[in-house]
Design a protein around this motif. Structure first.
Motif, PDB file in Angstrom:
ATOM      1  N   CYS A 163      48.148  33.426  36.706  1.00  0.00           N
ATOM      2  CA  CYS A 163      48.645  32.020  36.052  1.00  0.00           C
ATOM      3  C   CYS A 163      48.773  32.484  34.560  1.00  0.00           C
ATOM      4  O   CYS A 163      47.697  32.900  34.060  1.00  0.00           O
ATOM      5  CB  CYS A 163      47.031  31.148  36.180  1.00  0.00           C
ATOM      6  SG  CYS A 163      46.521  30.599  37.876  1.00  0.00           S
ATOM      7  N   ARG A 199      49.733  31.103  30.449  1.00  0.00           N
ATOM      8  CA  ARG A 199      49.709  29.993  29.546  1.00  0.00           C
ATOM      9  C   ARG A 199      51.125  29.826  29.137  1.00  0.00           C
ATOM     10  O   ARG A 199      51.823  31.035  28.807  1.00  0.00           O
ATOM     11  CB  ARG A 199      48.710  29.968  28.618  1.00  0.00           C
ATOM     12  CG  ARG A 199      47.311  30.114  29.313  1.00  0.00           C
ATOM     13  CD  ARG A 199      46.171  30.418  27.995  1.00  0.00           C
ATOM     14  NE  ARG A 199      44.827  30.596  28.557  1.00  0.00           N
ATOM     15  CZ  ARG A 199      43.947  29.580  28.589  1.00  0.00           C
ATOM     16  NH1 ARG A 199      44.103  28.441  28.042  1.00  0.00           N
ATOM     17  NH2 ARG A 199      42.839  29.728  28.976  1.00  0.00           N
ATOM     18  N   MET A 214      33.161  32.887  31.118  1.00  0.00           N
ATOM     19  CA  MET A 214      33.891  31.671  30.234  1.00  0.00           C
ATOM     20  C   MET A 214      34.118  30.564  31.223  1.00  0.00           C
ATOM     21  O   MET A 214      34.017  30.583  32.441  1.00  0.00           O
ATOM     22  CB  MET A 214      35.380  32.278  30.002  1.00  0.00           C
ATOM     23  CG  MET A 214      36.149  31.314  29.347  1.00  0.00           C
ATOM     24  SD  MET A 214      37.559  32.141  28.613  1.00  0.00           S
ATOM     25  CE  MET A 214      37.363  33.231  27.597  1.00  0.00           C
ATOM     26  N   GLN A 215      33.741  29.051  30.660  1.00  0.00           N
ATOM     27  CA  GLN A 215      34.008  27.942  31.173  1.00  0.00           C
ATOM     28  C   GLN A 215      35.433  27.579  31.655  1.00  0.00           C
ATOM     29  O   GLN A 215      36.268  27.646  30.593  1.00  0.00           O
ATOM     30  CB  GLN A 215      33.318  26.926  30.364  1.00  0.00           C
ATOM     31  CG  GLN A 215      33.086  25.908  31.498  1.00  0.00           C
ATOM     32  CD  GLN A 215      32.035  24.710  30.550  1.00  0.00           C
ATOM     33  OE1 GLN A 215      32.584  24.039  29.608  1.00  0.00           O
ATOM     34  NE2 GLN A 215      30.914  24.351  30.912  1.00  0.00           N
ATOM     35  N   SER A 216      35.846  27.306  32.715  1.00  0.00           N
ATOM     36  CA  SER A 216      37.261  26.822  33.054  1.00  0.00           C
ATOM     37  C   SER A 216      36.833  25.608  34.032  1.00  0.00           C
ATOM     38  O   SER A 216      36.324  25.927  35.083  1.00  0.00           O
ATOM     39  CB  SER A 216      37.983  27.841  33.571  1.00  0.00           C
ATOM     40  OG  SER A 216      39.097  27.270  34.017  1.00  0.00           O
ATOM     41  N   HIS A 217      37.569  24.558  33.632  1.00  0.00           N
ATOM     42  CA  HIS A 217      37.514  23.532  34.791  1.00  0.00           C
ATOM     43  C   HIS A 217      36.118  23.071  35.079  1.00  0.00           C
ATOM     44  O   HIS A 217      35.865  22.728  36.408  1.00  0.00           O
ATOM     45  CB  HIS A 217      38.463  23.518  36.067  1.00  0.00           C
ATOM     46  CG  HIS A 217      39.582  23.929  35.716  1.00  0.00           C
ATOM     47  ND1 HIS A 217      40.630  23.020  35.370  1.00  0.00           N
ATOM     48  CD2 HIS A 217      40.497  25.362  35.515  1.00  0.00           C
ATOM     49  CE1 HIS A 217      42.024  23.641  35.192  1.00  0.00           C
ATOM     50  NE2 HIS A 217      41.544  24.944  35.202  1.00  0.00           N
ATOM     51  N   TRP A 268      31.599  28.159  35.285  1.00  0.00           N
ATOM     52  CA  TRP A 268      31.537  29.162  34.689  1.00  0.00           C
ATOM     53  C   TRP A 268      31.917  30.486  35.662  1.00  0.00           C
ATOM     54  O   TRP A 268      31.588  30.500  36.654  1.00  0.00           O
ATOM     55  CB  TRP A 268      30.103  29.460  34.218  1.00  0.00           C
ATOM     56  CG  TRP A 268      29.723  28.856  33.345  1.00  0.00           C
ATOM     57  CD1 TRP A 268      28.559  27.569  33.626  1.00  0.00           C
ATOM     58  CD2 TRP A 268      29.981  28.690  32.089  1.00  0.00           C
ATOM     59  NE1 TRP A 268      28.285  27.229  32.275  1.00  0.00           N
ATOM     60  CE2 TRP A 268      28.983  27.600  31.166  1.00  0.00           C
ATOM     61  CE3 TRP A 268      30.671  29.595  31.204  1.00  0.00           C
ATOM     62  CZ2 TRP A 268      29.066  27.381  30.021  1.00  0.00           C
ATOM     63  CZ3 TRP A 268      30.501  29.431  29.678  1.00  0.00           C
ATOM     64  CH2 TRP A 268      29.540  28.393  29.111  1.00  0.00           C
ATOM     65  N   GLU A 310      42.439  25.208  21.862  1.00  0.00           N
ATOM     66  CA  GLU A 310      41.331  25.002  22.868  1.00  0.00           C
ATOM     67  C   GLU A 310      40.080  25.163  22.478  1.00  0.00           C
ATOM     68  O   GLU A 310      39.796  26.181  21.542  1.00  0.00           O
ATOM     69  CB  GLU A 310      41.729  25.864  24.143  1.00  0.00           C
ATOM     70  CG  GLU A 310      43.179  25.455  24.697  1.00  0.00           C
ATOM     71  CD  GLU A 310      43.275  26.233  25.941  1.00  0.00           C
ATOM     72  OE1 GLU A 310      42.441  26.761  26.393  1.00  0.00           O
ATOM     73  OE2 GLU A 310      44.361  26.424  26.569  1.00  0.00           O
ATOM     74  N   GLN A 316      37.150  26.910  23.656  1.00  0.00           N
ATOM     75  CA  GLN A 316      36.723  28.039  24.841  1.00  0.00           C
ATOM     76  C   GLN A 316      35.509  28.445  24.724  1.00  0.00           C
ATOM     77  O   GLN A 316      34.778  28.948  23.711  1.00  0.00           O
ATOM     78  CB  GLN A 316      37.483  29.378  24.304  1.00  0.00           C
ATOM     79  CG  GLN A 316      39.121  29.146  24.577  1.00  0.00           C
ATOM     80  CD  GLN A 316      39.917  30.469  24.153  1.00  0.00           C
ATOM     81  OE1 GLN A 316      40.120  30.551  22.949  1.00  0.00           O
ATOM     82  NE2 GLN A 316      40.067  31.287  25.107  1.00  0.00           N
ATOM     83  N   ALA A 339      40.285  26.876  39.238  1.00  0.00           N
ATOM     84  CA  ALA A 339      39.227  27.567  38.789  1.00  0.00           C
ATOM     85  C   ALA A 339      38.813  28.632  39.696  1.00  0.00           C
ATOM     86  O   ALA A 339      38.500  29.921  39.483  1.00  0.00           O
ATOM     87  CB  ALA A 339      37.878  26.499  38.561  1.00  0.00           C
ATOM     88  N   LYS A 374      41.449  31.276  39.202  1.00  0.00           N
ATOM     89  CA  LYS A 374      41.207  32.096  37.901  1.00  0.00           C
ATOM     90  C   LYS A 374      40.171  33.198  38.255  1.00  0.00           C
ATOM     91  O   LYS A 374      40.211  34.331  37.698  1.00  0.00           O
ATOM     92  CB  LYS A 374      41.078  31.083  36.624  1.00  0.00           C
ATOM     93  CG  LYS A 374      41.175  31.861  35.654  1.00  0.00           C
ATOM     94  CD  LYS A 374      40.753  30.598  34.646  1.00  0.00           C
ATOM     95  CE  LYS A 374      41.089  31.194  33.002  1.00  0.00           C
ATOM     96  NZ  LYS A 374      40.884  30.326  31.993  1.00  0.00           N
ATOM     97  N   SER A 375      39.068  32.523  38.778  1.00  0.00           N
ATOM     98  CA  SER A 375      37.909  33.714  39.048  1.00  0.00           C
ATOM     99  C   SER A 375      38.270  34.856  39.975  1.00  0.00           C
ATOM    100  O   SER A 375      38.027  36.036  39.701  1.00  0.00           O
ATOM    101  CB  SER A 375      36.712  32.869  39.680  1.00  0.00           C
ATOM    102  OG  SER A 375      35.668  33.782  39.801  1.00  0.00           O
TER     103      SER A 375
END
Length: 529
Positions: A2, A4, A39-42, A45, A74, A76, A490, A493-494
């Motif tokens: 993914c 950006r 890092m936090q996403s959707h 963590w 953003e 973040q 999410a 991404k992880s």
């Protein structure tokens, strides 16, 4: 993976971490700290990276540098978790967490140096604190490979020789020092040869070849109170100087001895063995250069999953919603679908029942093969994953001998429980770590996956049963239950976070350039020990 939109305004930054005043949880020993960056996403963590473990230290300064992209538009959110890593187990556990700090990347970038108290469980403030400093990266992405050795260092131990290690600090404009690299400790040796290491010119000297570098040598002690041996200062410009073919070397000076001892010369000599400028290519460079991602999916069809005809089974095909295997499969495969050139599903047999042609056409072909095979199979045990790792490794081994960046292999393993051939799996992973290959393991269901964490090199150095360590970290393990209520993005991404770096690390370590790119100039200055 993914990516950006290019319209986003981004700034690559380096983050350095230090902690102060860590409490002793064990009265008989000091903690062995490690910091995990998340890092936090959707709403979830996920782990970005972690520092090295520093033994017996209550105020550690970590040499690991976190590299992240700052997106101006953003928020973040970051979370720094401090763990005490006991030598008795392989990695961070919840019970070992000494505290955490949350902030935004924007706060760190704007303040350049952020210090906050660590919060214990229950959000109670501890006496420990964490300091994070940030630095914007310049456009110079070259790396330098360095190696040092020493001669006749002072002996600081009574019953044995010193156990020396070397630290290199970059002197900043405000006079402070930023740790660039800490070598390994060479035990019981007054003339150690330290391993070579790579560091970016941004990290080493902020692109300023005249910036002062302070190098310090210590004698390691198990109680964390390391004995100072000596120090010297240099610059990157001096390191690169040929000096008519002579090796660069520096007197290692102890200022106290220099003042007190009339005939004092030095506390040893530090010698530069090797200096080489390396052009580091990115994941995108290799993909655009024609490197193809060969993607293999292995699905656990052991009896512990339950009868697929039973609604309680992890393999149950619900008429209106996908099971956990399908959710994990689709989430990961959709994210890499733009780079996949071949997919196959196997677990000692081809799921499409065509051994001569087990390949599937994209994610839809993988899903159809999985759904189509369930009515035709009988689930058995045990859960052995070494054979599929060895099978993919065989193909990766053939690619390795081409010495070109043509194909990189990713193996996705979906399993519901702890594997039964752990020794063989460790052996297979250690072998695969030498090949153009990565392994992603997604744990499906609610089983105890604590033993699986050992396979993920983030938690420590994985070794084969014979004691051979992995050459590089190629395994990423993620329990699906942590992302059951999160978006597919999410999980993807992880799971895929480490793959681009694993690809780059393999080809750069082998000195393999992307195809279809013009040759680059490489400045090299080798030395003979």
């Amino acid at each position: 993976p993914c990516r950006r939109p290019s319209a986003c305004a981004t700034l690559p930054v380096e983050l350095r971490v230090a902690c102060q005043g860590i409490s002793d949880r064990d009265a008989l020993s000091k903690p062995d700290p490690c910091v995990v960056l998340k890092m936090q996403s959707h709403g979830q963590w996920f782990e970005v990276d972690r520092t090295e473990v520093i033994r017996s230290s209550i105020s550690p300064v970590f040499s690991k540098v976190f590299l992240v992209d700052f997106y101006f538009e953003e928020v973040q959110r970051l979370r720094y978790e401090l763990h005490d890593i006991s030598p008795a187990h392989n990695g961070p556990r919840d019970t070992d967490c000494l505290g955490a700090m949350e902030c935004t990347l924007g706060q760190i970038v704007s303040q350049r140096k952020l210090s906050k108290a660590l919060l214990k469980q229950g959000n109670t403030t501890s006496k420990s604190s964490i300091t994070v400093t940030s630095e914007e990266l310049s456009g110079n992405d070259d790396y330098v490979e360095l190696s040092f050795r020493a001669r006749k260092l002072d002996d600081k131990d009574f019953f044995s020789k010193s156990d020396p290690f070397l630290e290199i600090f970059r002197i900043n404009d405000d006079g402070s020092g930023s740790l660039v690299h800490r070598t390994e400790t060479v035990m019981n040796d007054l003339s150690p040869v330290w391993k070579s290491f790579k560091v970016s010119l941004n990290t080493l000297c902020s692109g300023d070849h005249d910036r002062q570098l302070k190098c310090t040598v210590y004698d390691w002690d198990s109680n964390g109170k390391h004995d100072f041996i000596g120090e010297f200062q240099t610059t990157y410009k001096e390191i690169r100087t040929d000096l008519e073919g002579r090796q660069m070397q520096w007197d290692c000076i102890n200022p106290k001895y220099q003042m007190k001892k009339k005939n004092y010369r030095n506390s040893g000599v530090i010698v530069l063995n090797h200096c080489k400028i390396i052009k580091m290519y990115s994941f995108l460079d290799y993909i655009m250069g024609g490197c193809q991602i060969q993607f293999t999916v292995a699905i656990d069809f052991t009896a512990s999953n339950g009868d697929p005809k039973n609604s309680c089974s992890l393999h149950y095909i619900h008429p209106y919603q996908p099971n956990e295997y399908l959710k994990a499969l689709v989430a990961v495969c959709l994210c890499v679908n733009s780079t996949i050139t071949r997919s196959q599903v196997s677990h000692d047999f081809a799921v499409n029942f065509d051994e001569d042609n087990p390949e599937c056409s994209g994610i839809q072909g993988v899903v159809e093969a999985y759904q189509g095979c369930l009515p035709k199979i009988q689930l058995y045990g045990p859960t052995n994953i070494a054979p599929i790792i060895q099978k993919v490794a065989s193909s990766a081994s053939e690619e390795m001998h081409t010495k070109e960046a043509m194909e990189y292999f990713i193996l996705l393993i979906l399993t519901d429980g702890v594997i039964t051939d752990m020794a063989d799996t460790r052996e297979a992973i250690v072998h695969a770590s030498h090949l153009p290959m990565s392994v992603i393991i997604v744990g499906v269901g609610n089983a105890d996956f604590s033993d699986m964490q050992m396979l993920d090199g983030d938690d420590g150095i994985l070794r084969s049963p014979k004691g051979e360590p992995v050459l590089r970290d190629i395994v990423q393990f993620v329990p699906f239950k942590d992302f059951k209520h999160a978006s597919p993005a999410a999980l993807a991404k992880s799971v895929l976070a480490e793959v681009p770096n694993q690809v780059v690390d393999y080809y750069n370590a082998k000195g393999i350039r992307p195809k279809c790119l013009s040759d680059y100039d490489e400045s090299t200055r080798p030395f003979s020990p």
